[in-house]
Design an enzyme around this catalytic site. Structure first.
Site, PDB file in Angstrom:
ATOM      1  N   HIS A 112       0.723  -1.394   0.040  1.00 28.47           N
ATOM      2  CA  HIS A 112       0.023   0.020   0.125  1.00 28.47           C
ATOM      3  C   HIS A 112       0.859   1.186  -0.033  1.00 28.47           C
ATOM      4  O   HIS A 112       0.226   2.469   0.132  1.00 28.47           O
ATOM      5  CB  HIS A 112      -0.805   0.023   1.191  1.00 28.47           C
ATOM      6  CG  HIS A 112      -1.914  -0.906   1.229  1.00 28.47           C
ATOM      7  ND1 HIS A 112      -2.799  -1.298   0.249  1.00 28.47           N
ATOM      8  CD2 HIS A 112      -2.230  -2.064   2.030  1.00 28.47           C
ATOM      9  CE1 HIS A 112      -3.658  -2.343   0.454  1.00 28.47           C
ATOM     10  NE2 HIS A 112      -3.327  -2.727   1.500  1.00 28.47           N
ATOM     11  N   ASP A 151      -2.951 -10.697  -2.544  1.00 25.58           N
ATOM     12  CA  ASP A 151      -3.473 -10.008  -1.251  1.00 25.58           C
ATOM     13  C   ASP A 151      -4.934  -9.735  -1.385  1.00 25.58           C
ATOM     14  O   ASP A 151      -5.511  -9.427  -2.630  1.00 25.58           O
ATOM     15  CB  ASP A 151      -2.589  -8.981  -0.808  1.00 25.58           C
ATOM     16  CG  ASP A 151      -2.944  -8.516   0.736  1.00 25.58           C
ATOM     17  OD1 ASP A 151      -2.243  -8.884   1.347  1.00 25.58           O
ATOM     18  OD2 ASP A 151      -4.100  -8.008   0.720  1.00 25.58           O
ATOM     19  N   HIS A 153      -6.804  -7.439  -0.505  1.00 29.14           N
ATOM     20  CA  HIS A 153      -6.767  -5.957  -0.407  1.00 29.14           C
ATOM     21  C   HIS A 153      -5.958  -5.487  -1.786  1.00 29.14           C
ATOM     22  O   HIS A 153      -4.702  -5.785  -2.189  1.00 29.14           O
ATOM     23  CB  HIS A 153      -5.974  -5.178   0.569  1.00 29.14           C
ATOM     24  CG  HIS A 153      -6.832  -5.386   2.051  1.00 29.14           C
ATOM     25  ND1 HIS A 153      -6.233  -6.459   2.583  1.00 29.14           N
ATOM     26  CD2 HIS A 153      -7.662  -5.013   2.664  1.00 29.14           C
ATOM     27  CE1 HIS A 153      -7.304  -6.615   3.637  1.00 29.14           C
ATOM     28  NE2 HIS A 153      -7.971  -5.638   3.759  1.00 29.14           N
ATOM     29  N   ASP A 240      -4.686 -13.085   3.191  1.00 26.91           N
ATOM     30  CA  ASP A 240      -5.907 -12.577   3.852  1.00 26.91           C
ATOM     31  C   ASP A 240      -7.111 -12.809   3.009  1.00 26.91           C
ATOM     32  O   ASP A 240      -8.332 -12.646   3.412  1.00 26.91           O
ATOM     33  CB  ASP A 240      -6.004 -11.230   4.088  1.00 26.91           C
ATOM     34  CG  ASP A 240      -5.230 -10.204   2.923  1.00 26.91           C
ATOM     35  OD1 ASP A 240      -4.907 -10.781   2.047  1.00 26.91           O
ATOM     36  OD2 ASP A 240      -5.070  -9.122   3.446  1.00 26.91           O
TER      37      ASP A 240
END
Length: 436
Positions: A112, A151, A153, A240
């Site tokens: 990120h 991931d 996200h 995740d």
């Protein structure tokens, strides 16, 4: 004695001295349970699986990628330098031929973190994959690279760093941004005008299971990879998506992750997210290691795995199929995506509002890129946060003479009366300068 088909290197770095808080999902226990599982299963006793020790990256390594405000030490800690160093260690071992494949099981994570860094976003301060990639490009002459971010996200920071780079294919498979942080990663986010189509987003609906994820890999990711023909494949291996993760809504199992890893055939995997510390990470990481090493993982199971409860409905399957069809249509039309009126020598501007959720910082960016048929184009970023205003000028490593001249002109003509910091990232000469 078992023998790995592929010589596989592992780096562990739990970062004992870094945590957002003692009870935060992103804490050192994330990797301690995995280390225990690896030792208990005897994976390091298998011939061909070796453990390597992480080194630190340098300030220069970080500044190839980031404009850190005011400097790298103010936005990161020694643990971030070692986490990125673990990825770099694996990358060097692969390029040197010491190992065939490698997995950096490190924290803090990084996907990120944007090119400009005012603080932490999504638990990320510096982008550990990008730092590794740009080091390998400089040290080994690697050109075409593919990053597959699995991931849950969206990997918005990695997307930002490579938005204008036609030599880097960034594919993110993630939970639909309408339902999860950071709220981005839609199909129409396909890269800047000089690199249209080399950003590929595959948003999947909540409750996607193994079949849905693997369908997307087989029917979108692999065909695009085959056509792009990268010299190096990197997997941002966030975990995740697991059905037991406490902060996401997907239904992927350890078996699904292992199959995904086998399909991707990534040269390097780097751990990103994954917050089911006991229920998922030890099993998922073991599956990834076994798949990278070419070992049989068919008996790998979580203790609570009940596949009959994780099947996705037919309507969700059809939704994933439609998404993959749309992604492939965009990929085939990528040469058209520059849009009308975009001619070499002109400029394209992108304005963005960015929130640093971990550090509570608001940033406004105006980004200008020179349109070019020959390179990624020089980049000018005017960034204002509620702390500082900075100017960052990026000259890409393959810049043509006209784009390099434009980058140097932006830097020389900038005024310290408007900006607290003025940075130049000249990748041709591998220099990072700050105007005083």
């Amino acid at each position: 004695m078992l023998h790995a088909k592929n010589r596989t290197g592992l780096v562990f770095f739990p970062a004992f001295d870094w945590a957002i808080s003692p009870t935060h999902p992103e804490r050192e226990e994330r990797l301690l349970y995995t280390q225990d599982q690896v030792f208990e299963e005897g994976l390091l006793d298998i011939d061909g699986i070796v453990e390597l020790k992480p080194d630190l990256v340098t300030i220069k390594d970080i500044q190839r990628v980031h404009f850190c405000v005011p400097d790298p030490w103010k936005v990161s800690t020694e643990s971030h330098f070692i986490s990125a160093g673990g990825a770099k260690t694996i990358g060097m071992a692969v390029m040197d031929g010491t190992i065939d494949r490698g997995f950096a099981l490190v924290r803090p994570p990084g996907h990120h973190a944007n090119r400009v860094v005012h603080g932490a976003r999504g638990f990320c301060n510096i982008n550990i994959e990008a730092i590794m990639i740009e080091y390998l490009r400089r040290a080994y002459g690697v050109d075409r690279v593919a990053i597959i971010d699995t991931d849950c996200h969206h990997g918005d920071g990695t997307q930002d760093i490579y938005w204008h780079d036609p030599d880097t294919l960034f594919i993110s498979i993630h939970q639909d941004g309408r339902t999860l942080y950071p709220g981005s990663g839609f199909i129409n986010e396909f890269g800047g005008p000089n690199a249209a189509g080399t950003t590929v987003n595959i948003p999947l609906p909540p409750e996607t299971c193994d079949d849905g994820m693997l369908y997307a890999v087989k029917n979108a990711v692999l065909p695009i990879l085959d056509e792009f023909k990268p010299q190096l494949i990197i997997n941002s291996a966030g975990q995740d998506n697991h059905y037991s993760d406490p902060i996401t809504n997907m239904n992927i199992s350890a078996q699904g992750y292992a199959q995904l890893t086998e399909l991707l055939k990534a040269d390097i995997a780097v751990l990103e997210g994954g917050y089911s510390i006991e229920g998922a990470l030890p099993y998922v990481n073991a599956g990834i290691i076994m798949a990278m090493a070419g070992l049989d993982y068919s008996s790998l199971r979580e203790p609570d795995y009940e596949p009959e409860y994780l099947r996705q409905p037919a309507s969700l399957t059809r939704s994933i199929e439609r998404t993959c069809d749309e992604v492939m249509t965009m990929w085939r039309r990528r040469t058209e995506l520059r849009g009308p009126g975009k001619k070499a020598g002109q400029y394209d501007t992108r304005n963005r509002q960015i929130f640093y959720d971990t550090d509570n910082i608001f940033e406004t960016q105006e980004e200008t890129v020179r349109i070019c048929d020959d390179c990624g184009g020089s980049l000018r970023i005017d960034s204002i946060s509620n702390r500082r205003r900075i100017l960052g000028v990026h000259i890409p490593r393959n810049a043509c003479p006209a784009c390099r001249e434009q980058g140097l002109q932006w830097y020389e003509e900038s005024s310290s009366s408007r900006f607290q910091h003025i940075f130049l990232q000249d990748r041709i000469t591998d220099r990072f300068l700050e105007k005083k």
